[in-house]
Design an enzyme around this catalytic site. Structure first.
Site, PDB file in Angstrom:
ATOM      1  N   ALA A  47      -2.041  -0.526 -17.194  1.00  0.00           N
ATOM      2  CA  ALA A  47      -2.257   0.899 -17.758  1.00  0.00           C
ATOM      3  C   ALA A  47      -1.983   0.334 -19.267  1.00  0.00           C
ATOM      4  CB  ALA A  47      -1.848   1.548 -17.384  1.00  0.00           C
ATOM      5  N   GLY A  50      -5.726  -2.361 -22.777  1.00  0.00           N
ATOM      6  CA  GLY A  50      -6.957  -2.587 -22.705  1.00  0.00           C
ATOM      7  C   GLY A  50      -8.033  -1.584 -21.721  1.00  0.00           C
ATOM      8  N   SER A 175     -16.138  -6.809 -10.855  1.00  0.00           N
ATOM      9  CA  SER A 175     -16.356  -7.617 -11.769  1.00  0.00           C
ATOM     10  C   SER A 175     -18.316  -8.291 -11.320  1.00  0.00           C
ATOM     11  CB  SER A 175     -15.872  -8.132 -12.487  1.00  0.00           C
ATOM     12  OG  SER A 175     -16.495  -9.441 -13.698  1.00  0.00           O
ATOM     13  N   TYR A 200     -11.865 -17.154 -10.853  1.00  0.00           N
ATOM     14  CA  TYR A 200     -12.516 -15.238 -11.158  1.00  0.00           C
ATOM     15  C   TYR A 200     -12.580 -14.770 -10.538  1.00  0.00           C
ATOM     16  CZ  TYR A 200     -12.791 -11.126 -13.838  1.00  0.00           C
ATOM     17  OH  TYR A 200     -12.989  -9.431 -14.685  1.00  0.00           O
TER      18      TYR A 200
HETATM   19  N1  LIG Z   1     -13.335  -6.955 -19.891  1.00  0.00           N
HETATM   20  C1  LIG Z   1     -13.889  -7.148 -19.390  1.00  0.00           C
HETATM   21  O1  LIG Z   1     -14.866  -6.987 -20.081  1.00  0.00           O
HETATM   22  C2  LIG Z   1     -14.149  -6.601 -17.834  1.00  0.00           C
HETATM   23  C3  LIG Z   1     -15.130  -7.287 -17.179  1.00  0.00           C
HETATM   24  C4  LIG Z   1     -15.574  -7.408 -15.981  1.00  0.00           C
HETATM   25  C5  LIG Z   1     -14.155  -6.465 -15.025  1.00  0.00           C
HETATM   26  N2  LIG Z   1     -13.194  -6.834 -15.903  1.00  0.00           N
HETATM   27  C6  LIG Z   1     -11.563  -6.246 -14.797  1.00  0.00           C
HETATM   28  O2  LIG Z   1     -10.822  -4.502 -15.644  1.00  0.00           O
HETATM   29  C7  LIG Z   1      -9.806  -5.153 -15.693  1.00  0.00           C
HETATM   30  C8  LIG Z   1      -8.759  -4.322 -16.702  1.00  0.00           C
HETATM   31  O3  LIG Z   1      -9.597  -5.447 -17.371  1.00  0.00           O
HETATM   32  P1  LIG Z   1      -8.797  -5.409 -19.021  1.00  0.00           P
HETATM   33  O4  LIG Z   1     -10.428  -5.827 -19.621  1.00  0.00           O
HETATM   34  O5  LIG Z   1      -8.784  -4.520 -19.785  1.00  0.00           O
HETATM   35  O6  LIG Z   1      -7.843  -6.273 -19.486  1.00  0.00           O
HETATM   36  P2  LIG Z   1      -6.722  -6.719 -20.194  1.00  0.00           P
HETATM   37  O7  LIG Z   1      -7.255  -6.328 -21.663  1.00  0.00           O
HETATM   38  O8  LIG Z   1      -5.831  -8.571 -20.079  1.00  0.00           O
HETATM   39  O9  LIG Z   1      -5.787  -6.082 -19.225  1.00  0.00           O
HETATM   40  C9  LIG Z   1      -5.300  -6.824 -18.143  1.00  0.00           C
HETATM   41  C10 LIG Z   1      -4.053  -5.874 -17.541  1.00  0.00           C
HETATM   42  O10 LIG Z   1      -4.047  -5.991 -16.284  1.00  0.00           O
HETATM   43  C11 LIG Z   1      -2.227  -6.493 -16.582  1.00  0.00           C
HETATM   44  N3  LIG Z   1      -1.809  -7.464 -15.671  1.00  0.00           N
HETATM   45  C12 LIG Z   1      -1.899  -8.463 -15.549  1.00  0.00           C
HETATM   46  N4  LIG Z   1      -0.908  -9.366 -15.112  1.00  0.00           N
HETATM   47  C13 LIG Z   1      -0.655  -8.323 -14.518  1.00  0.00           C
HETATM   48  C14 LIG Z   1       0.028  -8.958 -13.356  1.00  0.00           C
HETATM   49  N5  LIG Z   1       0.572 -10.245 -12.478  1.00  0.00           N
HETATM   50  N6  LIG Z   1       0.640  -7.890 -12.389  1.00  0.00           N
HETATM   51  C15 LIG Z   1       0.412  -6.500 -13.665  1.00  0.00           C
HETATM   52  N7  LIG Z   1      -0.261  -6.373 -14.376  1.00  0.00           N
HETATM   53  C16 LIG Z   1      -0.768  -7.077 -14.882  1.00  0.00           C
HETATM   54  C17 LIG Z   1      -1.748  -6.864 -17.516  1.00  0.00           C
HETATM   55  O11 LIG Z   1      -0.662  -6.734 -18.282  1.00  0.00           O
HETATM   56  P3  LIG Z   1       0.201  -7.436 -19.406  1.00  0.00           P
HETATM   57  O12 LIG Z   1      -0.572  -6.642 -20.594  1.00  0.00           O
HETATM   58  O13 LIG Z   1       1.984  -7.141 -19.425  1.00  0.00           O
HETATM   59  O14 LIG Z   1      -0.726  -8.248 -19.652  1.00  0.00           O
HETATM   60  C18 LIG Z   1      -2.834  -5.808 -18.889  1.00  0.00           C
HETATM   61  O15 LIG Z   1      -2.330  -4.607 -18.904  1.00  0.00           O
HETATM   62  C19 LIG Z   1     -10.035  -6.069 -14.167  1.00  0.00           C
HETATM   63  O16 LIG Z   1      -9.150  -6.174 -13.427  1.00  0.00           O
HETATM   64  C20 LIG Z   1     -10.891  -7.294 -14.593  1.00  0.00           C
HETATM   65  O17 LIG Z   1     -11.024  -8.210 -13.620  1.00  0.00           O
HETATM   66  C21 LIG Z   1     -12.444  -6.103 -17.063  1.00  0.00           C
END
Ligand SMILES: NC(=O)c1ccc[n+]([C@@H]2O[C@H](COP(=O)([O-])OP(=O)(O)OC[C@H]3O[C@@H](n4cnc5c(N)ncnc54)[C@H](OP(=O)(O)O)[C@@H]3O)[C@@H](O)[C@H]2O)c1
Length: 284
Positions: A47, A50, A175, A200
């Site tokens: 949280a 993003g 996703s 992924y």
């Molecule tokens: N963006 C898109 O277009 C998209 C599309 C489809 C699905 N999604 C899904 O949406 C979700 C959120 O992604 P987002 O786009 O918001 O990406 P993001 O901005 O990279 O956020 C990802 C979050 O996950 C955390 N995280 C990563 N590894 C972790 C770990 N080992 N333990 C705890 N937290 C961890 C990150 O923490 P840090 O900041 O510390 O790394 C960050 O807070 C994901 O599940 C992603 O697969 C996103």
């Protein structure tokens, strides 16, 4: 030739005019629920940035006590303060959770269960995409370990609390990429072959299969679960791939903002009457 040149010259102008309309078209749904959440407790993983950050913000705005489950406490604290200031809700708390380490997951759950009487909303949002081949502390391939297995264990450890707090919900952020996913049981840890993009996809398919099976097992418990595709969202998810970073930058006018990307998770977490769709996959 002149025609092509003219087209190239006009293209930026066209994009400038059309971009807001195209983005609106692509971003589509908004969670219009008026549900307020005083007295409700929510956990959102990942949280601190993003989609997760925007999801947590909206839950706090509606009055819930929100736990930001983050692996980087400092980043989490900054975001918690930002949300507290914006929403006036002081019940935004940060707790350490590294989904790449089952010790950390167990410690998070133990402390949470000791601290909280209820859990109404669990949003399994954190994720990694296209990271170079690596393993979690327990030897799982990183995508499968963080995106699926980490959340699987977390949910399992919090399940009794969710049942006691029913009606309650678990939202798994998957996703569209799940369509390319396969569960290779003979290569679950990617040791025989590995492709960062497909790894992924496999983990995102696992999110959906997990949701369906969890829904089946939780029937009648008052806990319901949903998987979501948030859309294509301008976030830090692409951090491991220079090519994807470039693509995201190039199309940043058209893709969703994190706030728009949070709408599907929010819809599944709070919309009344969704219980009948337990186990379903949602995308706006
Ligand atoms: N963006 C898109 O277009 C998209 C599309 C489809 C699905 N999604 C899904 O949406 C979700 C959120 O992604 P987002 O786009 O918001 O990406 P993001 O901005 O990279 O956020 C990802 C979050 O996950 C955390 N995280 C990563 N590894 C972790 C770990 N080992 N333990 C705890 N937290 C961890 C990150 O923490 P840090 O900041 O510390 O790394 C960050 O807070 C994901 O599940 C992603 O697969 C996103």
């Amino acid at each position: 030739m002149v025609g092509v040149l003219l087209l190239l010259l006009l293209l930026p102008f066209f994009l400038y005019i059309a971009a807001p309309k195209i983005r609106k078209m692509l971003s589509s749904g908004v969670c219009t629920s008026t549900v307020q959440l005083p007295g409700k407790v929510a956990v959102v993983t990942g949280a601190n940035t993003g989609i997760g950050k925007e999801t947590a913000k909206e839950l706090a705005q509606r009055g819930a006590r929100v736990y930001l489950a983050c692996r980087d406490i400092q980043k989490g604290e900054l975001v918690a303060r930002e949300i507290q200031t914006m929403t006036g809700n002081q019940q935004v708390l940060v707790r350490e959770l590294d989904l790449a380490d089952t010790k950390s997951i167990r410690a998070f759950a133990k402390d949470f269960l000791a601290e909280e009487k209820h859990l109404h909303i669990l949003i399994n949002n954190a994720g990694v995409m296209m990271c170079p081949y690596s393993k979690t502390a327990d030897g799982f391939e990183m995508h499968m370990g963080v995106n699926h297995l980490g959340h699987f264990l977390l949910t399992h450890l919090l399940l009794e609390k969710l049942k006691e707090s029913a009606p309650s919900r678990v939202v798994n952020v998957s996703s569209l990429a799940h369509h390319l996913g396969r569960i290779h049981f003979h290569n679950l840890q990617g040791e025989k072959f590995y492709n960062a993009g497909l790894a992924y996809c496999h983990s995102k398919l696992a999110n959906i299969l997990f949701t369906q099976e969890l829904a089946r097992r939780l029937k009648g418990s008052g806990v319901t679960t949903y998987s979501v595709h948030p859309g294509t969202v301008n976030s830090e998810l692409v951090r491991h791939s220079p090519f994807m970073k470039w693509m995201w930058w190039l199309f940043s006018f058209f893709i969703k903002t994190p706030k728009q990307g949070a709408q599907t998770s929010l819809y599944c977490a709070i919309t009344e009457g969704l219980e009948i769709l337990n186990g379903h996959h949602f995308r706006f």
